[in-house]
Design a protein around this motif. Sequence first.
Motif, mmCIF file in Angstrom:
data_model
loop_
_atom_site.group_PDB
_atom_site.id
_atom_site.type_symbol
_atom_site.label_atom_id
_atom_site.label_comp_id
_atom_site.label_asym_id
_atom_site.label_seq_id
_atom_site.Cartn_x
_atom_site.Cartn_y
_atom_site.Cartn_z
ATOM 1 N N UNK A 172 28.577 -21.719 -22.003
ATOM 2 C CA UNK A 172 28.435 -21.591 -23.452
ATOM 3 C C UNK A 172 27.525 -22.687 -23.992
ATOM 4 N N UNK B 86 23.969 -21.937 -23.177
ATOM 5 C CA UNK B 86 23.409 -20.837 -23.978
ATOM 6 C C UNK B 86 23.087 -21.308 -25.396
ATOM 7 N N UNK B 87 23.973 -22.112 -25.970
ATOM 8 C CA UNK B 87 23.788 -22.494 -27.378
ATOM 9 C C UNK B 87 22.738 -23.595 -27.505
ATOM 10 N N UNK B 88 22.881 -24.665 -26.705
ATOM 11 C CA UNK B 88 21.995 -25.816 -26.874
ATOM 12 C C UNK B 88 20.842 -25.852 -25.866
ATOM 13 N N UNK B 89 20.828 -24.865 -24.922
ATOM 14 C CA UNK B 89 19.777 -24.836 -23.888
ATOM 15 C C UNK B 89 19.707 -26.168 -23.126
ATOM 16 N N UNK C 120 21.252 -22.117 -33.423
ATOM 17 C CA UNK C 120 22.363 -22.438 -32.531
ATOM 18 C C UNK C 120 23.669 -21.857 -33.056
ATOM 19 N N UNK D 55 23.801 -18.304 -32.135
ATOM 20 C CA UNK D 55 24.138 -18.108 -30.717
ATOM 21 C C UNK D 55 25.633 -18.308 -30.486
#
Lengths: 253, 148
Positions: free
Chosen positions: A86, A89-92, B5, B8
């Motif tokens: 997670x 995915x969100x913060x790369x 973000x 996401x």
Amino acid sequence: MSIVPAPILRFYHRMASPPHFYSFTDKLLPWLIAIFLLLLAYGLYAGLYLAPTDYQQGDSYRIIYLHVPAAWMSLFIYVIMAMAGAISLIWRMKIAEVVMISSAPIGASFTFVALVTGSLWGKPMWGTWWVWDARLTSELILLFLYLGVISLYGAIEDKRTAARAVAILALVGVVNIPIIHYSVQWWNTLHQGPTVSKMDKPSIHVDMLIPLLVMAVAFKFYYAIAMLQTAKVEILKREQNTQWVKKLLEAKT
Amino acid sequence: MTPVRRQRLILILLMVAGVGTAATFALNSFNDNLMYFFSTTEVAEGQAPKEAKFRLGGMVVEGSISRPNDGIMVRFDLTDFSKVVTVEYTGILPDLFREGQGIVANGRLNKGGVFVAEEVLAKHDENYMPPEVADSLKKPAQQAKMGK
């Protein structure tokens, strides 16, 4: 303003940088290994020698000192993997991807150990190696999820794309974790109900419980060691063309 | 958190919630199939299959184990503390099989309502204790029985 204290936030941001993560884990690992060995030695000695025999199973019950911590780790590592997924995915965040993918083989191994030790215990105690009850089946599905994560990551050439695909798979599979945990309460199963992790006081004698908890903590340290070492290799592979890795290699040769 | 973000994060939460809901519905509809065994009450009330093989789980009633033909055929009663079903089994019993122990038997009902088992598995409970503790737990229970 943030709710997280500034020093922790700073530490978190520094850890997100691969060279920092690499040198930090390098310094941390010897300590982790020392603590792990101490806990493991005491846990095994206390579990296999000091702990009293069981009133029904005699010495056969001692396999719980491997089986139960391994089964706990199989769930714990999956949750870590999904959380890292997670975050990536969100913060790369590169480090989160590395933590996620480095956890998978260790989690798969613990799941395998839990299944095999359970099977070895099941033959004399239940009278069978394997049954398709809810607990055993959902734990087997967990093993397949881990293997799916490993092979999906291997199948995609570009590792950043691969990590994104794997993160989604890991997050979808997280639904299995509460199913495994509650399977023995929701359905009739051959597998017994929870002994330690229930609201009531544990239904295990305290002399047997302490070695079990020590072994559980030892396994956590083992996971940290194995995961960080795999992560280091993964970081070097991904960053092999960067300046800091080249410098590091020059310094070592 | 930047808007991208946050978006996401919301997508991920929606995905996990969606998968969770789907799994809940699926498991609910397969609930009966996920039960590993029938209880003795279900069998006594006729909810278990008549012709097919199924599994029966329960506690072995104290003092009910007998070997009627002096052979290896063993007969015992199973209970869930409400209804009792008699089981007959020919074969080797697992180590943990004893009176008061939970077991799971696989087999079918005969015409007389006796469950003829082809396989008997012992179900271990979640209690672990040294023999001395088990003995000291038994004593008050026995005294309570005698008091009655």
